[in-house]
Motif scaffolding. Structure first.
Motif, PDB file in Angstrom:
ATOM      1  N   LEU A  38       0.800  -0.795  -0.027  1.00 39.20           N
ATOM      2  CA  LEU A  38       0.318  -0.417   0.564  1.00 39.20           C
ATOM      3  C   LEU A  38       0.906   1.373  -0.474  1.00 39.20           C
ATOM      4  O   LEU A  38       0.527   2.150  -0.555  1.00 39.20           O
ATOM      5  CB  LEU A  38      -1.215   0.021   0.852  1.00 39.20           C
ATOM      6  CG  LEU A  38      -1.977   1.288   1.030  1.00 39.20           C
ATOM      7  CD1 LEU A  38      -3.261   0.742   0.117  1.00 39.20           C
ATOM      8  CD2 LEU A  38      -2.777   0.620   2.854  1.00 39.20           C
ATOM      9  N   THR A  39       2.147   1.159   0.923  1.00 37.87           N
ATOM     10  CA  THR A  39       3.240   2.414   0.854  1.00 37.87           C
ATOM     11  C   THR A  39       3.378   3.011  -0.430  1.00 37.87           C
ATOM     12  O   THR A  39       3.775   3.808  -0.822  1.00 37.87           O
ATOM     13  CB  THR A  39       3.965   1.986   1.862  1.00 37.87           C
ATOM     14  OG1 THR A  39       4.661   1.284   1.856  1.00 37.87           O
ATOM     15  CG2 THR A  39       3.038   2.209   3.884  1.00 37.87           C
ATOM     16  N   TYR A  40       3.912   1.560  -0.804  1.00 38.30           N
ATOM     17  CA  TYR A  40       4.345   1.544  -2.140  1.00 38.30           C
ATOM     18  C   TYR A  40       3.219   2.311  -3.469  1.00 38.30           C
ATOM     19  O   TYR A  40       3.150   2.637  -4.014  1.00 38.30           O
ATOM     20  CB  TYR A  40       5.039   0.807  -2.605  1.00 38.30           C
ATOM     21  CG  TYR A  40       5.744   0.495  -4.187  1.00 38.30           C
ATOM     22  CD1 TYR A  40       6.873   1.192  -4.573  1.00 38.30           C
ATOM     23  CD2 TYR A  40       5.161  -0.154  -5.515  1.00 38.30           C
ATOM     24  CE1 TYR A  40       7.193   0.744  -6.339  1.00 38.30           C
ATOM     25  CE2 TYR A  40       5.495  -0.387  -6.488  1.00 38.30           C
ATOM     26  CZ  TYR A  40       6.366   0.613  -7.234  1.00 38.30           C
ATOM     27  OH  TYR A  40       7.162   0.203  -7.866  1.00 38.30           O
ATOM     28  N   LYS A  41       2.701   1.885  -4.051  1.00 34.40           N
ATOM     29  CA  LYS A  41       1.290   1.720  -4.497  1.00 34.40           C
ATOM     30  C   LYS A  41       0.441   3.919  -4.839  1.00 34.40           C
ATOM     31  O   LYS A  41       1.254   5.059  -5.467  1.00 34.40           O
ATOM     32  CB  LYS A  41       0.106   1.597  -4.267  1.00 34.40           C
ATOM     33  CG  LYS A  41      -0.536  -0.062  -4.291  1.00 34.40           C
ATOM     34  CD  LYS A  41      -1.375  -0.458  -4.660  1.00 34.40           C
ATOM     35  CE  LYS A  41      -1.146  -2.234  -5.351  1.00 34.40           C
ATOM     36  NZ  LYS A  41      -1.998  -2.910  -4.857  1.00 34.40           N
ATOM     37  N   MET A  42       1.162   4.087  -3.119  1.00 34.39           N
ATOM     38  CA  MET A  42       0.781   5.607  -2.455  1.00 34.39           C
ATOM     39  C   MET A  42       1.711   6.281  -2.255  1.00 34.39           C
ATOM     40  O   MET A  42       1.571   7.742  -2.696  1.00 34.39           O
ATOM     41  CB  MET A  42       0.276   5.501  -1.548  1.00 34.39           C
ATOM     42  CG  MET A  42      -1.466   5.209  -1.226  1.00 34.39           C
ATOM     43  SD  MET A  42      -2.279   5.400  -0.141  1.00 34.39           S
ATOM     44  CE  MET A  42      -2.988   6.787  -0.153  1.00 34.39           C
ATOM     45  N   GLY A  43       2.830   6.010  -2.859  1.00 32.86           N
ATOM     46  CA  GLY A  43       4.417   6.468  -2.957  1.00 32.86           C
ATOM     47  C   GLY A  43       4.457   7.117  -1.821  1.00 32.86           C
ATOM     48  O   GLY A  43       4.946   8.613  -1.689  1.00 32.86           O
ATOM     49  N   THR A  44       4.063   6.876  -0.314  1.00 35.02           N
ATOM     50  CA  THR A  44       4.478   7.478   1.118  1.00 35.02           C
ATOM     51  C   THR A  44       5.214   8.675   1.467  1.00 35.02           C
ATOM     52  O   THR A  44       5.755   9.161   1.701  1.00 35.02           O
ATOM     53  CB  THR A  44       3.951   6.391   1.833  1.00 35.02           C
ATOM     54  OG1 THR A  44       2.697   5.608   1.865  1.00 35.02           O
ATOM     55  CG2 THR A  44       4.030   7.133   3.351  1.00 35.02           C
ATOM     56  N   ALA A  45       6.582   7.294   0.908  1.00 28.58           N
ATOM     57  CA  ALA A  45       8.384   7.656   0.906  1.00 28.58           C
ATOM     58  C   ALA A  45       8.116   9.380   0.119  1.00 28.58           C
ATOM     59  O   ALA A  45       9.068  10.151   1.035  1.00 28.58           O
ATOM     60  CB  ALA A  45       9.187   6.791   0.752  1.00 28.58           C
ATOM     61  N   LEU A  46       7.583   8.989  -0.976  1.00 32.00           N
ATOM     62  CA  LEU A  46       7.519  10.852  -1.331  1.00 32.00           C
ATOM     63  C   LEU A  46       7.648  11.892  -1.318  1.00 32.00           C
ATOM     64  O   LEU A  46       7.264  12.807  -1.610  1.00 32.00           O
ATOM     65  CB  LEU A  46       7.248   9.728  -3.248  1.00 32.00           C
ATOM     66  CG  LEU A  46       7.423  11.014  -4.147  1.00 32.00           C
ATOM     67  CD1 LEU A  46       9.023  10.504  -4.709  1.00 32.00           C
ATOM     68  CD2 LEU A  46       7.048  11.267  -5.992  1.00 32.00           C
ATOM     69  N   TRP A  47       6.386  11.452   0.194  1.00 34.58           N
ATOM     70  CA  TRP A  47       5.796  12.279   0.710  1.00 34.58           C
ATOM     71  C   TRP A  47       6.741  13.284   1.039  1.00 34.58           C
ATOM     72  O   TRP A  47       6.571  14.324   2.161  1.00 34.58           O
ATOM     73  CB  TRP A  47       4.620  11.909   1.333  1.00 34.58           C
ATOM     74  CG  TRP A  47       3.436  11.772   1.023  1.00 34.58           C
ATOM     75  CD1 TRP A  47       3.169  11.501  -0.691  1.00 34.58           C
ATOM     76  CD2 TRP A  47       3.028  10.553   2.061  1.00 34.58           C
ATOM     77  NE1 TRP A  47       2.087  10.551  -0.522  1.00 34.58           N
ATOM     78  CE2 TRP A  47       1.395  10.599   0.690  1.00 34.58           C
ATOM     79  CE3 TRP A  47       2.092  10.277   3.049  1.00 34.58           C
ATOM     80  CZ2 TRP A  47       0.656   9.930   0.432  1.00 34.58           C
ATOM     81  CZ3 TRP A  47       0.936   9.980   3.485  1.00 34.58           C
ATOM     82  CH2 TRP A  47      -0.165   9.821   2.093  1.00 34.58           C
TER      83      TRP A  47
END
Length: 174
Positions: free
Chosen positions: A52-61
Motif C-alpha cells: 500500500l505504501t509503495y502504491k501511494m508513494g508514501t516515502a515520496l511525501w
C-alpha cells in the motif's frame, strides 16, 4: 505553561530545519530504492508484491519534509510574520503526513500476502525498508511539533509586543 512560555534559539531552529531536510531526502531516496526493488520483480505464480505504501508513494511525501525544513531554516534566518506562519502551517502539514504515513505503514506490515518464491526476497527486503521508515516517522513528527511550539511562542510574543506598542501610542496621545 502554554505556548507563549517556550523559548528556543534560532540556531536550534536551523538545526531542526536541517534535520527535517535530511529526513525528507532520506524518505525520497528510500522511495527510489523501493521503486527499483519492486520494479525488478519477476511475475510469478502468486503475482508481485506491491504494498500500500509503495502504491501511494508514501516515502515520496518526503518532499513535504524538505519544503517544510527549507521554510523553517529561512524563517529562523530572517524571521517575519509571513515566513513564521508559512513554516508553522507546513510543519502542521508534516505532522499530518507523518501520522497518515505511519498508519499506512502499520497496515502494510500487519497484512502480508504470500508472493511467489522468486519475489519473496524482494518482498522481505521491502518490508524491512518499511520498518526502517516507520522508525523515522516519530522523529519527523517530533521535529515538526517542536517547531510548531516554537513558532507559536514566537508569534505570541510578537503579538503581545505589537499590542503593547499600540496601547502605548494611544496612552501617549491622551
Amino acid at each position: 505553561m502554554g505556548c507563549g512560555n517556550s523559548k528556543i534559539s534560532s540556531e536550534n531552529v536551523i538545526v531542526l530545519g536541517v534535520i527535517q531536510i535530511i529526513i525528507g531526502i532520506y524518505h525520497v531516496l528510500m522511495w527510489y530504492f523501493l521503486l527499483l526493488l519492486y520494479m525488478g520483480q519477476i511475475k510469478g505464480v502468486f503475482g508481485t508484491y506491491e504494498p500500500l505504501t509503495y502504491k501511494m508513494g508514501t516515502a515520496l511525501w518526503g518532499f513535504a519534509f524538505i519544503i517544510s525544513g527549507a521554510f523553517t531554516v529561512k524563517s529562523a534566518k530572517r524571521p517575519s510574520r509571513y515566513l513564521l506562519e508559512c513554516a508553522l502551517s507546513l510543519n502542521i502539514l508534516c505532522m499530518i503526513v507523518t501520522i497518515i504515513a505511519a498508519s499506512l505503514t502499520i497496515v502494510e506490515l500487519a497484512n502480508f500476502h504470500s508472493v511467489s518464491y522468486k519475489n519473496y526476497g524482494q518482498a522481505k527486503l521491502g518490508r524491512e525498508v518499511s520498518r526502517i521508515l516507520l522508525i523515522s516517522y516519530p522523529l519527523e513528527f517530533a521535529m515538526a511539533l517542536t517547531y510548531a511550539i516554537y513558532s507559536c511562542s514566537h508569534l505570541g510574543r510578537r503579538q503581545e509586543e505589537s499590542l503593547e506598542t499600540v496601547s502605548d501610542a494611544i496612552d501617549g496621545k491622551f
